[in-house]
Each structure stands twice: as structure tokens, then as C-alpha cells.
Design an enzyme around this catalytic site. Structure first.
Site, PDB file in Angstrom:
ATOM      1  N   ASN A   1      -0.884 -13.186  -2.541  1.00  0.00           N
ATOM      2  CA  ASN A   1      -1.355 -12.068  -3.336  1.00  0.00           C
ATOM      3  C   ASN A   1      -1.121 -12.543  -4.634  1.00  0.00           C
ATOM      4  O   ASN A   1      -0.151 -12.904  -5.506  1.00  0.00           O
ATOM      5  CB  ASN A   1       0.145 -11.171  -3.323  1.00  0.00           C
ATOM      6  CG  ASN A   1       0.132  -9.843  -4.283  1.00  0.00           C
ATOM      7  OD1 ASN A   1      -0.712  -9.776  -4.986  1.00  0.00           O
ATOM      8  ND2 ASN A   1       1.224  -8.907  -3.852  1.00  0.00           N
TER       9      ASN A   1
ATOM     10  N   ARG B   1      -4.218 -10.023  -0.269  1.00  0.00           N
ATOM     11  CA  ARG B   1      -3.817  -8.675  -0.628  1.00  0.00           C
ATOM     12  C   ARG B   1      -5.097  -8.202  -1.575  1.00  0.00           C
ATOM     13  O   ARG B   1      -5.301  -9.034  -2.817  1.00  0.00           O
ATOM     14  CB  ARG B   1      -2.812  -8.513  -1.342  1.00  0.00           C
ATOM     15  CG  ARG B   1      -2.451  -7.138  -1.828  1.00  0.00           C
ATOM     16  CD  ARG B   1      -1.147  -7.011  -2.381  1.00  0.00           C
ATOM     17  NE  ARG B   1      -0.952  -5.613  -2.898  1.00  0.00           N
ATOM     18  CZ  ARG B   1      -0.689  -5.236  -4.095  1.00  0.00           C
ATOM     19  NH1 ARG B   1      -0.154  -5.933  -4.978  1.00  0.00           N
ATOM     20  NH2 ARG B   1      -0.395  -3.991  -4.596  1.00  0.00           N
TER      21      ARG B   1
ATOM     22  N   HIS C   1      -0.905   1.307  -2.284  1.00  0.00           N
ATOM     23  CA  HIS C   1       0.213   1.252  -1.449  1.00  0.00           C
ATOM     24  C   HIS C   1      -0.194   1.371   0.018  1.00  0.00           C
ATOM     25  O   HIS C   1       0.963   1.509   0.729  1.00  0.00           O
ATOM     26  CB  HIS C   1       1.296   1.949  -1.635  1.00  0.00           C
ATOM     27  CG  HIS C   1       1.983   1.863  -3.227  1.00  0.00           C
ATOM     28  ND1 HIS C   1       2.407   2.857  -3.825  1.00  0.00           N
ATOM     29  CD2 HIS C   1       2.264   0.652  -3.583  1.00  0.00           C
ATOM     30  CE1 HIS C   1       3.350   2.126  -5.014  1.00  0.00           C
ATOM     31  NE2 HIS C   1       3.015   0.770  -4.955  1.00  0.00           N
TER      32      HIS C   1
ATOM     33  N   ARG D   1       5.059   3.129 -15.732  1.00  0.00           N
ATOM     34  CA  ARG D   1       3.908   4.024 -15.616  1.00  0.00           C
ATOM     35  C   ARG D   1       4.349   5.620 -15.564  1.00  0.00           C
ATOM     36  O   ARG D   1       5.258   6.080 -14.831  1.00  0.00           O
ATOM     37  CB  ARG D   1       2.728   4.122 -14.480  1.00  0.00           C
ATOM     38  CG  ARG D   1       2.315   2.675 -14.440  1.00  0.00           C
ATOM     39  CD  ARG D   1       1.397   2.509 -13.098  1.00  0.00           C
ATOM     40  NE  ARG D   1       1.444   1.091 -12.832  1.00  0.00           N
ATOM     41  CZ  ARG D   1       1.551   0.803 -11.627  1.00  0.00           C
ATOM     42  NH1 ARG D   1       1.533   1.608 -10.634  1.00  0.00           N
ATOM     43  NH2 ARG D   1       1.601  -0.762 -11.401  1.00  0.00           N
TER      44      ARG D   1
ATOM     45  N   GLU E   1       5.016  -5.713   3.441  1.00  0.00           N
ATOM     46  CA  GLU E   1       3.642  -5.614   3.332  1.00  0.00           C
ATOM     47  C   GLU E   1       3.061  -6.754   3.740  1.00  0.00           C
ATOM     48  O   GLU E   1       1.836  -7.111   4.266  1.00  0.00           O
ATOM     49  CB  GLU E   1       3.205  -5.258   1.764  1.00  0.00           C
ATOM     50  CG  GLU E   1       3.436  -3.825   1.407  1.00  0.00           C
ATOM     51  CD  GLU E   1       3.571  -3.613  -0.222  1.00  0.00           C
ATOM     52  OE1 GLU E   1       4.628  -3.963  -0.510  1.00  0.00           O
ATOM     53  OE2 GLU E   1       2.444  -3.198  -0.551  1.00  0.00           O
TER      54      GLU E   1
END
Ligand code: AMP
Length: 396
Positions: free
Chosen positions: A9, A90, A179, A240, A383
């Protein structure tokens, strides 16, 4: 051939990696190289032969991956011994083109490069990780697993913004959702925990980490999700804003003289919990709230109110709901956030069991009352394992 996948990742200044057995989910080694390109970086690695934590200057992602390979040699396991099956990357944005994982070749690299305008922060870093891994492992098959892919099942009415249609068709301005790797994993785990077939289940999954999103999942397929063209839309997140009146952009520019870059920075990095309460760490926020801090309380209330609105919206989208599933850092660990987000929803058949909800546990578990028609579950996401599984499934 083994089932071991090196999962990578790559972020703009970091490279996270783990060695994962796709069959069992075991991760005999995990590591992180941070502050790439800065005067001083940091590398941590945990393997069967011990832990490494060291400061070093890391020029670029190639140096970072080389440092990771050295750590495999010094702290294990030896990559020669495990015989890697593949490398799984990823990749954040797959646009409308990728609804599934894809084998990495020059054509894929070109396609992901074309998508950079949709994910200017993430895709270039992901590509960097891919290029470096292809250079250092030229004989190994590599697979891209996209964060957006799971949501490619959304119907046009769910993914289309009410803008002039040419903006969607000519410029790709539509909802993609993110996601996805987490949703795929968590939905399957929820079905396992409920001892039901995923194809028969309607789920609302709440991924509440530093980034937060919600998804409505019918029969294992995403039918709606809260993040949009970018990961900025939807729930309140660590830094955010999530949903806003879009006219606030123009107001910030016109009345406060902010530039487009400043507004982008403000909404992505200076808003959410950080903007409301001064910090994005939910644990710290919870401690401050319990100590009576009014700003922390307001941030918590705004955060949970938004989640509740999405639960209601996705209940309506799905018609019936079998389970609400909480995952990621906050979802897995904050009983208070779960309780506040689902308070007073008994008429919708949603009832938490207080002692189950507040009991700590690392495993997937049910936190609803026995007679709650809608089950409420806490399911740890993984993940890396999902990327490893999808990588092996593709190359076989
Ligand atoms: P993630 O992005 O999934 O790693 O989640 C990170 C977020 O989860 C951060 O805001 C953490 O403060 C929060 N978090 C992690 N552990 C806990 C905990 N025990 N209680 C509350 N929040 C937590």
C-alpha cells in the site's frame, strides 16, 4: 506454489507492506516506511525473528522497498523460503473501468495513469509502488486491487450527480465510492457470523476509521455508498468535512478570498473532527468529551448525527435490513459512537444490548439485543487479507 502474497500500500510519503497467507490470513511480517523524501524517515518491521524500528533517510519508494527487503532478510521471514505467489497492490481509484482486480501490465499502468485526475493524491503514489515492485520483482505476477471496484455495482440513479450529464459522460464526474476492499471483507465476515448466505442479506456497513464511509449492500453487492467521486463526500471524518452545501465553496472563495487549493486543503485536511474539535484522533476526542469538553462533545454529536442520517437513508434504499455492521478503528472500538449513532431507532427494529456493546473484544461479535429484529455487529476489517485473497484468486 504457496499462498503468500506481499501486499503493498504505497502512499505519497509512505510504503506499508505485509506478507499475508491468502489461505489463512496469517501475516508473518508487517512493515511501514514513513517520511519518504524527508530529511529523516522511519522504518518499522515486525517479523518472526524480531522487530525493527529505525530512523533512516529514504530518498524514494524504491529505497523504501529495498529497505523492506533488507528487513525481511534480517528479521524474517526469508522471502526465498516463502516463495511468494504474487504481489498485491492497493490502488485507490479504478474509475468506471475496473470492477474487479486486474493483472498489472503496461496497459494497466497506462489506464491507472489516465485516472490520476480523479485521485491526484493517491493514484500517483500507488503507481510509484507498482513501478518499483515491478523493477525489483520482474518475474513475479502483480495484481492491482481497487478501492472503488466493489461499488461498480451501483445503479445509475445512485452514482449520477444531478449535474449536466456531459460532465458525467465526458469527464467521469460521478460517484465511485471507496473502502471497497474493506466492505467486501466485512460483508463476508458478517454473513459468516450470522450463519447466513451473503446472497440473502441486506447490510448497512459503517466503516469508521480516520476516513469514514457507509455502504448499503444487498446480496453482497453495493447499492449505495457515502463517498463520491473522491473520498471527501459523506460522513464526518478525522480531517474531512464529508457532506456540505456545495455553495460553501463559492462563499469561501468570494467572501473569504480563499483559493481553490486552499479550499481543497481546508475540506480534506482541516475539517471533520479536527476542524470541529482541534484533533482527529477519536480516542483523544472521547477522553476530552468524558472530561466535559464542549467542543469535543459537539464534534462527537455532529459525527454520530451524520451516521444516523445515513443509516436511515440506507434503510430506505434497502427496504429491509438484516444487520448493521460497524468496522475500522472507531467502529470496532467506540461503544459510545455506536450507541449514539443508533439511539432511539427501536421503531426501525434496531436495539443494542448495552452490556454487549460496552464489552471489549477483538473478534467479530453481535452487540444487539437478542430480540432486535436487525442484528448489530462489530466486525474487524482486514483489507490486507482481502487484497491477498483477491490477488491469489485472480492469478489462479
Ligand atoms: P483506522 O483508520 O481504522 O485505523 O481508525 C483510526 C481511528 O480509530 C482513530 O481516530 C483512532 O483514534 C480511532 N480508535 C482506535 N482505537 C480506538 C479506541 N479504542 N477507542 C476509540 N477510538 C479508537
Amino acid at each position: 506454489m504457496s499462498d503468500y502474497v506481499l501486499v503493498i500500500n504505497a502512499g505519497s510519503s509512505s510504503l506499508k507492506y505485509s506478507l499475508v497467507d491468502a489461505a489463512s490470513g496469517a501475516a508473518p511480517a508487517v512493515g511501514l516506511v514513513e517520511q519518504i523524501g524527508e530529511a529523516e524517515g522511519h522504518h518499522s518491521h515486525r517479523g518472526p525473528d524480531g522487530e525493527l524500528s529505525t530512523k533512516l533517510k529514504v530518498e524514494n519508494h524504491e529505497d523504501a522497498l529495498r529497505a523492506a527487503l533488507e528487513a525481511f532478510s534480517s528479521h524474517g521471514p526469508s522471502l526465498d523460503d516463502v516463495e511468494l505467489a504474487a504481489i498485491g497492490h492497493r490502488v485507490v481509484h479504478g474509475g468506471a473501468r475496473f470492477g474487479d482486480p486486474a493483472l498489472i501490465d503496461d496497459e494497466l499502468v497506462a489506464a491507472v495513469t489516465e485516472l490520476v485526475p480523479l485521485a491526484p493524491l493517491h493514484n500517483p503514489a500507488n503507481l510509484e509502488g507498482i513501478e518499483v515492485a515491478r523493477r525489483l520483482f520482474p518475474d513475479l505476477r502483480q495484481v492491482a486491487v481497487f478501492d472503488t471496484a466493489f461499488h461498480q455495482t451501483l445503479a445509475p440513479e445512485a452514482y449520477t450527480y444531478a449535474l449536466p450529464l456531459e460532465l458525467r459522460d465526458d469527464h467521469g464526474i460521478r460517484r465511485y465510492g471507496f473502502h471497497g476492499t474493506s466492505y467486501a471483507f466485512v460483508a463476508a465476515e458478517a454473513a459468516r457470523l450470522l450463519d447466513r448466505d451473503l446472497a440473502d442479506l441486506n447490510l448497512i456497513v459503517l466503516h469508521l476509521g480516520n476516513g469514514c464511509s457507509a455502504a448499503a449492500i444487498r446480496g453482497g453487492e453495493s447499492v449505495d455508498t457515502s463517498m463520491g467521486m473522491t473520498p471527501l463526500e459523506g460522513l464526518v471524518m478525522g480531517t474531512r468535512s464529508g457532506d456540505l452545501d456545495p455553495a460553501i465553496h463559492a462563499h469561501l472563495a468570494r467572501e473569504l478570498g480563499k483559493s481553490v487549493a486552499e479550499i481543497d486543503q481546508l475540506l480534506n485536511h482541516g475539517s471533520g473532527l479536527k476542524g470541529l474539535a482541534g484533533g482527529n484522533d477519536f480516542r483523544e476526542l472521547s477522553e476530552r468529551r468524558e472530561a466535559g469538553d464542549a467542543r469535543a462533545q459537539l464534534a462527537f454529536d455532529v459525527y454520530c448525527h451524520r451516521i444516523k442520517k445515513y443509516v436511515g437513508a440506507y434503510y430506505a434504499v434497502l427496504g429491509t435490513v438484516d444487520a448493521i455492521v460497524f468496522t475500522a478503528g472507531v467502529g470496532q472500538h467506540s461503544a459510545a459512537a455506536r450507541a449514539a449513532s443508533l439511539a432511539n431507532l427501536e421503531r426501525l427494529g434496531i436495539e443494542l444490548d448495552e452490556s454487549r456493546n460496552t464489552a471489549s473484544g477483538a473478534d467479530a461479535r453481535r452487540v444487539s439485543a437478542d430480540d432486535s429484529p436487525v442484528a448489530v455487529l462489530v466486525v474487524p476489517t482486514n483489507e490486507e487479507w482481502q487484497i491477498a485473497r483477491e490477488t491469489v484468486a485472480l492469478i489462479r
